[in-house]
Design a protein around this motif. Structure first.
Motif, PDB file in Angstrom:
ATOM      1  N   LYS A 183       0.810  -1.217   0.000  1.00 17.10           N
ATOM      2  CA  LYS A 183       0.000   0.000   0.000  1.00 17.10           C
ATOM      3  C   LYS A 183       0.842   1.265   0.000  1.00 17.10           C
ATOM      4  O   LYS A 183       0.402   2.318  -0.465  1.00 17.10           O
ATOM      5  CB  LYS A 183      -0.928   0.005   1.209  1.00 17.10           C
ATOM      6  CG  LYS A 183      -2.011  -1.069   1.156  1.00 17.10           C
ATOM      7  CD  LYS A 183      -2.900  -1.027   2.376  1.00 17.10           C
ATOM      8  CE  LYS A 183      -3.971  -2.107   2.302  1.00 17.10           C
ATOM      9  NZ  LYS A 183      -4.843  -2.099   3.512  1.00 17.10           N
ATOM     10  N   ASP A 184       2.085   1.184   0.526  1.00 16.48           N
ATOM     11  CA  ASP A 184       2.933   2.365   0.550  1.00 16.48           C
ATOM     12  C   ASP A 184       3.819   2.477  -0.691  1.00 16.48           C
ATOM     13  O   ASP A 184       4.721   3.314  -0.762  1.00 16.48           O
ATOM     14  CB  ASP A 184       3.799   2.393   1.817  1.00 16.48           C
ATOM     15  CG  ASP A 184       4.734   1.185   1.910  1.00 16.48           C
ATOM     16  OD1 ASP A 184       4.722   0.353   0.987  1.00 16.48           O
ATOM     17  OD2 ASP A 184       5.470   1.084   2.903  1.00 16.48           O
ATOM     18  N   GLY A 185       3.562   1.607  -1.688  1.00 17.04           N
ATOM     19  CA  GLY A 185       4.254   1.726  -2.962  1.00 17.04           C
ATOM     20  C   GLY A 185       5.623   1.088  -3.039  1.00 17.04           C
ATOM     21  O   GLY A 185       6.431   1.412  -3.916  1.00 17.04           O
ATOM     22  N   SER A 186       5.915   0.147  -2.150  1.00 16.39           N
ATOM     23  CA  SER A 186       7.195  -0.565  -2.192  1.00 16.39           C
ATOM     24  C   SER A 186       6.945  -2.041  -2.502  1.00 16.39           C
ATOM     25  O   SER A 186       5.858  -2.556  -2.245  1.00 16.39           O
ATOM     26  CB  SER A 186       7.928  -0.425  -0.855  1.00 16.39           C
ATOM     27  OG  SER A 186       7.122  -0.909   0.206  1.00 16.39           O
ATOM     28  N   PRO A 187       7.941  -2.740  -3.066  1.00 20.51           N
ATOM     29  CA  PRO A 187       7.761  -4.156  -3.395  1.00 20.51           C
ATOM     30  C   PRO A 187       7.428  -4.989  -2.163  1.00 20.51           C
ATOM     31  O   PRO A 187       8.057  -4.837  -1.111  1.00 20.51           O
ATOM     32  CB  PRO A 187       9.119  -4.561  -3.987  1.00 20.51           C
ATOM     33  CG  PRO A 187       9.702  -3.291  -4.493  1.00 20.51           C
ATOM     34  CD  PRO A 187       9.249  -2.237  -3.537  1.00 20.51           C
ATOM     35  N   TRP A 188       6.421  -5.854  -2.315  1.00 22.56           N
ATOM     36  CA  TRP A 188       5.996  -6.716  -1.208  1.00 22.56           C
ATOM     37  C   TRP A 188       7.013  -7.829  -0.967  1.00 22.56           C
ATOM     38  O   TRP A 188       7.537  -8.438  -1.903  1.00 22.56           O
ATOM     39  CB  TRP A 188       4.637  -7.341  -1.535  1.00 22.56           C
ATOM     40  CG  TRP A 188       4.260  -8.471  -0.618  1.00 22.56           C
ATOM     41  CD1 TRP A 188       3.703  -8.382   0.616  1.00 22.56           C
ATOM     42  CD2 TRP A 188       4.425  -9.882  -0.872  1.00 22.56           C
ATOM     43  NE1 TRP A 188       3.495  -9.632   1.156  1.00 22.56           N
ATOM     44  CE2 TRP A 188       3.936 -10.581   0.256  1.00 22.56           C
ATOM     45  CE3 TRP A 188       4.932 -10.613  -1.956  1.00 22.56           C
ATOM     46  CZ2 TRP A 188       3.942 -11.968   0.338  1.00 22.56           C
ATOM     47  CZ3 TRP A 188       4.945 -11.998  -1.871  1.00 22.56           C
ATOM     48  CH2 TRP A 188       4.447 -12.657  -0.727  1.00 22.56           C
ATOM     49  N   VAL A 189       7.312  -8.062   0.291  1.00 24.04           N
ATOM     50  CA  VAL A 189       8.145  -9.183   0.713  1.00 24.04           C
ATOM     51  C   VAL A 189       7.418  -9.884   1.851  1.00 24.04           C
ATOM     52  O   VAL A 189       6.988  -9.231   2.813  1.00 24.04           O
ATOM     53  CB  VAL A 189       9.538  -8.732   1.194  1.00 24.04           C
ATOM     54  CG1 VAL A 189      10.390  -9.937   1.566  1.00 24.04           C
ATOM     55  CG2 VAL A 189      10.243  -7.894   0.127  1.00 24.04           C
ATOM     56  N   SER A 190       7.253 -11.186   1.759  1.00 25.69           N
ATOM     57  CA  SER A 190       6.577 -11.924   2.819  1.00 25.69           C
ATOM     58  C   SER A 190       7.344 -11.778   4.131  1.00 25.69           C
ATOM     59  O   SER A 190       8.582 -11.827   4.156  1.00 25.69           O
ATOM     60  CB  SER A 190       6.482 -13.408   2.434  1.00 25.69           C
ATOM     61  OG  SER A 190       5.872 -14.151   3.468  1.00 25.69           O
ATOM     62  N   ASP A 191       6.620 -11.564   5.232  1.00 20.58           N
ATOM     63  CA  ASP A 191       7.264 -11.385   6.536  1.00 20.58           C
ATOM     64  C   ASP A 191       8.144 -12.574   6.907  1.00 20.58           C
ATOM     65  O   ASP A 191       9.185 -12.407   7.554  1.00 20.58           O
ATOM     66  CB  ASP A 191       6.197 -11.187   7.625  1.00 20.58           C
ATOM     67  CG  ASP A 191       5.508  -9.837   7.516  1.00 20.58           C
ATOM     68  OD1 ASP A 191       6.090  -8.923   6.903  1.00 20.58           O
ATOM     69  OD2 ASP A 191       4.374  -9.703   8.026  1.00 20.58           O
TER      70      ASP A 191
END
Length: 415
Positions: free
Chosen positions: A43-51
């Motif tokens: 949502k903040d515009g950065s690439p998603w990385v699984s926790d």
């Protein structure tokens, strides 16, 4: 006397897909947006990385037993095994019968590079390849470089605004016997059970060799098994095939380039022979694949708690994407945007077609500074609560503007 350069006759290559991103970065507009990222975005515009990736990466970095030695040419065995079980199920009969194997590859295209090299060397009669997909795929470049005649077909129909199975069956009618058929992201192929039976029957009768692509298992429907159930159907139906299994996007480790060339054979002896030949090609191409991404993925897949957490993260992403698509469709409806927008919510996955024509796409780029590909296929994870109103308003304006322009043009009189 000046030295003559050996590069004198080398021309500039055609512009690659990245040119759109380059144009976007050069745009000074503060409200500019880029909706064509390959990565799944937050949502903040950065690439998603699984926790779970963050936690696992830290554990691996602190492991004193790692010596960072070169991996074998085939790659990390535990990673390959975990990847095969993810694709076909832990209790797959084909895995138990030792007629399914794989080679740990480099990057998203490494599996195709390796598979095409094998086909070119050992299946010389199969010099024609047909590629069917929902979008333009880079795989055709690899086949062409290896001397194949390539025919590409997009199963997305921009007039019907849907994935049209008729396109796929039209390709099957014209494809000659003994060819290679590449199916890009098989989860996009929405066929009924009777259509799949017909599809498999045609492949068998024409002795067509399938080469599948699974680029982001779990990010299509949120269900790992659902995204690959058709592959399992092919296995149970006695097919031999190659499959490119890319795992980078599913875990959010885009820069690691982790994948597997999966081989399904009828017998273990055939599999061993194929894998031995693939290893000789891999030795020449990269000698040893990178290990960090493979270690992270293997650690997660082999730990029940981490595996469950990762599965839940995929489910949440897909649910958010579906909600975003619903909101986009509803906002376009409330704006009175001409046309039907049901197609936006009828298809799964991070990416999807807006159904815009080239003039409307150009309007979005030039007038609204919203950068999307010419075909109108966007990454819906780039749409969030901060920009959805601006995006839907811009789409509505683009449709109204181009339609008014078309209506204002003088109509040709019938002779």
């Amino acid at each position: 006397m000046p030295t003559l350069s050996v590069f004198t006759d080398v021309p500039l290559a055609r512009k690659l897909e990245g040119s759109l991103l380059k144009t976007y970065k050069q745009d000074d507009c503060p409200n500019k947006m880029f909706l064509a990222y390959r990565a799944c975005m937050t949502k903040d515009g950065s690439p998603w990385v699984s926790d779970v990736v963050h936690k696992t990466r830290l554990q691996i970095a602190e492991d004193p037993s790692l010596d960072y030695e070169y991996l074998p040419t085939m790659g990390m065995k535990s990673f390959i095994q975990a990847s095969l079980e993810l694709l076909f199920g832990k209790h797959s009969h084909a895995i138990m019968e030792n007629r399914v194997g794989g080679v740990h590859t480099v990057g998203d295209s490494g599996a195709f590079q390796l598979g095409v090299q094998f086909l070119r060397t050992w299946c010389r009669d199969a010099d024609v390849v047909y590629i069917v997909s929902s979008q333009q795929e880079p795989h055709g470049l690899i086949f062409r470089d290896m001397g194949f005649t390539v025919h590409e077909h997009c199963i997305w129909d921009p007039k019907k605004l849907c994935m049209d199975p008729n396109i796929l069956f039209n390709v099957l009618e014209q494809i000659p016997s003994g060819c290679v058929l590449v199916v890009g992201n098989i989860a996009d192929c929405k066929l009924t059970q009777s259509q799949w039976i017909m599809f498999l029957s045609t492949l068998k009768s024409k002795q067509i060799f399938p080469f599948f692509d699974v680029p982001c298992q779990g990010l299509h429907s949120g269900d790992l098994e659902e995204d690959t159930k058709i592959l399992r159907y092919f296995v149970s139906s006695g097919f031999e095939f190659f499959c490119s299994q890319s795992l980078s996007r599913s875990f959010g480790i885009y820069d690691e380039g982790v994948g597997v060339l999966v081989v399904v054979a009828l017998h273990n002896q055939h599999l061993l022979c194929v894998l031995s030949q693939l290893m000789t090609f891999a030795q020449a191409l990269w000698l040893s694949p990178p290990s960090t991404g493979a270690r992270i993925i293997t650690s997660i897949l082999c730990n029940p708690a981490l595996l469950g957490e990762w599965k839940q993260s995929l489910k949440e992403i897909v649910e958010n994407i579906m909600l975003t698509k619903e909101k986009v469709k509803e906002k376009l409806r409330l704006l009175g945007t001409p046309g039907s927008w049901d197609h936006i919510t009828q298809h799964n996955g991070t990416h999807g077609y807006l159904g815009l024509n080239s003039r409307q796409v150009e309007y979005l780029i030039r007038k609204k500074h919203i950068y999307i590909p010419k075909n109108g296929r966007i990454n819906f994870t780039c749409v969030n609560h901060n920009n959805i109103d601006y995006i839907t308003q811009a789409i509505s304006e683009a449709v109204f503007f181009t339609r008014s322009r078309e209506n204002s043009l003088p109509k040709e009189k019938n002779p």
